[in-house]
Design a protein around this motif. Structure first.
Motif, PDB file in Angstrom:
ATOM      1  N   LEU A  50       9.517  58.015  77.358  1.00  0.00           N
ATOM      2  CA  LEU A  50       9.484  57.699  78.794  1.00  0.00           C
ATOM      3  C   LEU A  50       8.084  57.276  79.232  1.00  0.00           C
ATOM      4  O   LEU A  50       7.930  56.332  80.013  1.00  0.00           O
ATOM      5  CB  LEU A  50       9.952  58.894  79.621  1.00  0.00           C
ATOM      6  CG  LEU A  50      11.428  59.246  79.556  1.00  0.00           C
ATOM      7  CD1 LEU A  50      11.711  60.478  80.418  1.00  0.00           C
ATOM      8  CD2 LEU A  50      12.289  58.079  79.993  1.00  0.00           C
ATOM      9  N   ALA A  51       7.068  57.968  78.732  1.00  0.00           N
ATOM     10  CA  ALA A  51       5.687  57.637  79.095  1.00  0.00           C
ATOM     11  C   ALA A  51       5.327  56.231  78.602  1.00  0.00           C
ATOM     12  O   ALA A  51       4.664  55.467  79.320  1.00  0.00           O
ATOM     13  CB  ALA A  51       4.733  58.673  78.513  1.00  0.00           C
ATOM     14  N   ARG A  52       5.749  55.881  77.384  1.00  0.00           N
ATOM     15  CA  ARG A  52       5.482  54.533  76.868  1.00  0.00           C
ATOM     16  C   ARG A  52       6.156  53.473  77.737  1.00  0.00           C
ATOM     17  O   ARG A  52       5.556  52.440  78.044  1.00  0.00           O
ATOM     18  CB  ARG A  52       5.968  54.408  75.417  1.00  0.00           C
ATOM     19  CG  ARG A  52       5.047  55.037  74.401  1.00  0.00           C
ATOM     20  CD  ARG A  52       5.409  54.660  72.977  1.00  0.00           C
ATOM     21  NE  ARG A  52       6.774  55.007  72.610  1.00  0.00           N
ATOM     22  CZ  ARG A  52       7.153  56.196  72.128  1.00  0.00           C
ATOM     23  NH1 ARG A  52       6.270  57.156  71.959  1.00  0.00           N
ATOM     24  NH2 ARG A  52       8.414  56.416  71.809  1.00  0.00           N
ATOM     25  N   LYS A  53       7.383  53.729  78.151  1.00  0.00           N
ATOM     26  CA  LYS A  53       8.092  52.780  79.010  1.00  0.00           C
ATOM     27  C   LYS A  53       7.385  52.630  80.360  1.00  0.00           C
ATOM     28  O   LYS A  53       7.274  51.521  80.881  1.00  0.00           O
ATOM     29  CB  LYS A  53       9.535  53.228  79.230  1.00  0.00           C
ATOM     30  CG  LYS A  53      10.418  53.012  78.032  1.00  0.00           C
ATOM     31  CD  LYS A  53      11.845  53.444  78.323  1.00  0.00           C
ATOM     32  CE  LYS A  53      12.732  53.227  77.126  1.00  0.00           C
ATOM     33  NZ  LYS A  53      14.118  53.667  77.378  1.00  0.00           N
ATOM     34  N   LEU A  63       4.231  50.542  79.840  1.00  0.00           N
ATOM     35  CA  LEU A  63       4.605  49.142  79.643  1.00  0.00           C
ATOM     36  C   LEU A  63       4.954  48.494  80.976  1.00  0.00           C
ATOM     37  O   LEU A  63       4.506  47.373  81.272  1.00  0.00           O
ATOM     38  CB  LEU A  63       5.785  49.041  78.674  1.00  0.00           C
ATOM     39  CG  LEU A  63       6.267  47.639  78.338  1.00  0.00           C
ATOM     40  CD1 LEU A  63       5.170  46.840  77.655  1.00  0.00           C
ATOM     41  CD2 LEU A  63       7.502  47.716  77.455  1.00  0.00           C
ATOM     42  N   LYS A  64       5.704  49.185  81.787  1.00  0.00           N
ATOM     43  CA  LYS A  64       6.086  48.660  83.102  1.00  0.00           C
ATOM     44  C   LYS A  64       4.856  48.467  83.990  1.00  0.00           C
ATOM     45  O   LYS A  64       4.722  47.454  84.676  1.00  0.00           O
ATOM     46  CB  LYS A  64       7.079  49.612  83.765  1.00  0.00           C
ATOM     47  CG  LYS A  64       7.792  49.039  84.939  1.00  0.00           C
ATOM     48  CD  LYS A  64       8.872  50.004  85.403  1.00  0.00           C
ATOM     49  CE  LYS A  64       9.715  49.379  86.469  1.00  0.00           C
ATOM     50  NZ  LYS A  64      10.802  50.260  86.898  1.00  0.00           N
ATOM     51  N   GLU A  65       3.933  49.430  83.969  1.00  0.00           N
ATOM     52  CA  GLU A  65       2.698  49.319  84.751  1.00  0.00           C
ATOM     53  C   GLU A  65       1.849  48.152  84.260  1.00  0.00           C
ATOM     54  O   GLU A  65       1.271  47.417  85.064  1.00  0.00           O
ATOM     55  CB  GLU A  65       1.908  50.625  84.675  1.00  0.00           C
ATOM     56  CG  GLU A  65       2.551  51.774  85.430  1.00  0.00           C
ATOM     57  CD  GLU A  65       1.907  53.115  85.131  1.00  0.00           C
ATOM     58  OE1 GLU A  65       0.935  53.169  84.330  1.00  0.00           O
ATOM     59  OE2 GLU A  65       2.383  54.111  85.688  1.00  0.00           O
ATOM     60  N   ARG A  94       0.602  44.873  86.408  1.00  0.00           N
ATOM     61  CA  ARG A  94      -0.801  44.466  86.503  1.00  0.00           C
ATOM     62  C   ARG A  94      -0.969  43.004  86.110  1.00  0.00           C
ATOM     63  O   ARG A  94      -1.709  42.269  86.751  1.00  0.00           O
ATOM     64  CB  ARG A  94      -1.670  45.359  85.622  1.00  0.00           C
ATOM     65  CG  ARG A  94      -2.111  46.642  86.300  1.00  0.00           C
ATOM     66  CD  ARG A  94      -3.225  47.306  85.517  1.00  0.00           C
ATOM     67  NE  ARG A  94      -2.764  47.869  84.262  1.00  0.00           N
ATOM     68  CZ  ARG A  94      -2.314  49.099  84.103  1.00  0.00           C
ATOM     69  NH1 ARG A  94      -2.268  49.919  85.127  1.00  0.00           N
ATOM     70  NH2 ARG A  94      -1.925  49.530  82.937  1.00  0.00           N
ATOM     71  N   ARG A  95      -0.256  42.601  85.066  1.00  0.00           N
ATOM     72  CA  ARG A  95      -0.347  41.196  84.630  1.00  0.00           C
ATOM     73  C   ARG A  95       0.196  40.259  85.699  1.00  0.00           C
ATOM     74  O   ARG A  95      -0.347  39.193  85.932  1.00  0.00           O
ATOM     75  CB  ARG A  95       0.405  41.001  83.320  1.00  0.00           C
ATOM     76  CG  ARG A  95      -0.391  41.469  82.120  1.00  0.00           C
ATOM     77  CD  ARG A  95       0.286  41.078  80.816  1.00  0.00           C
ATOM     78  NE  ARG A  95       0.263  42.264  79.982  1.00  0.00           N
ATOM     79  CZ  ARG A  95       1.295  42.862  79.435  1.00  0.00           C
ATOM     80  NH1 ARG A  95       2.491  42.363  79.587  1.00  0.00           N
ATOM     81  NH2 ARG A  95       1.158  43.936  78.718  1.00  0.00           N
ATOM     82  N   GLN A  96       1.264  40.662  86.365  1.00  0.00           N
ATOM     83  CA  GLN A  96       1.841  39.830  87.430  1.00  0.00           C
ATOM     84  C   GLN A  96       0.870  39.709  88.605  1.00  0.00           C
ATOM     85  O   GLN A  96       0.702  38.639  89.160  1.00  0.00           O
ATOM     86  CB  GLN A  96       3.180  40.411  87.893  1.00  0.00           C
ATOM     87  CG  GLN A  96       4.295  40.239  86.899  1.00  0.00           C
ATOM     88  CD  GLN A  96       5.573  40.944  87.314  1.00  0.00           C
ATOM     89  OE1 GLN A  96       5.561  41.740  88.240  1.00  0.00           O
ATOM     90  NE2 GLN A  96       6.662  40.653  86.616  1.00  0.00           N
TER      91      GLN A  96
END
Length: 148
Positions: free
Chosen positions: A128-131, A134-136, A140-142
């Motif tokens: 869950l932490a990895r997901k 990844l979402k964060e 940030r990239r967006q």
């Protein structure tokens, strides 16, 4: 209320060692009480939530915990199976046969059962932490692209 009289083991000590969240423990007790001989139960998560006064996310988390602990297995939507060592039976012979036939890795009396549960929970929390990370990172990239 269940009319089943026999269970393969007295699992109270084991359940205490697992230190289940209260919602998971309540869900397990309700499922055991409502199950057919052998531990099969037809119920959906919405009904479990209504019976226990829990939200759908709380029921989902409770059922996930029970699955990680190998106490309950989701067969398909609306059908669950209580671990044969916890299920109720009409006769002691049925309980013994069910436990004899179950996979060794699902047995609650294995010496490493509690550490395996704790490891499964830790692995799930890591996933869950990895997901989340990844979402964060994607957000940030967006934002970075929008600013550029």
């Amino acid at each position: 209320m269940s009319t089943l009289r026999f269970a393969a083991v007295n699992a109270d000590g084991l359940l205490a060692d697992l230190d289940l969240p209260p919602a998971a423990y309540r869900a397990l007790l309700k499922l055991r009480a409502m199950s057919e001989p052998g531990g099969r139960i037809y119920v959906d998560q919405a009904t479990i939530g209504q019976l226990l006064g829990l939200s759908r996310p709380s029921v989902n988390a409770a059922m996930r915990t029970l699955e990680l602990a190998k106490l309950v297995k989701k067969v398909r939507n609306g059908l669950y199976q209580v671990n044969p060592m916890l299920a109720g039976y009409n006769a002691p012979e049925d309980a013994v046969a069910a436990v004899r036939d179950m996979p060794t890795e699902d047995r609650l009396d294995a010496p490493d059962f509690v550490p395996n549960y704790q490891r499964a929970v830790a692995d799930y929390e890591d996933q869950l932490a990895r997901k989340r990370r990844l979402k964060e990172d994607q957000k940030r990239r967006q934002v970075f692209r929008a600013v550029s």
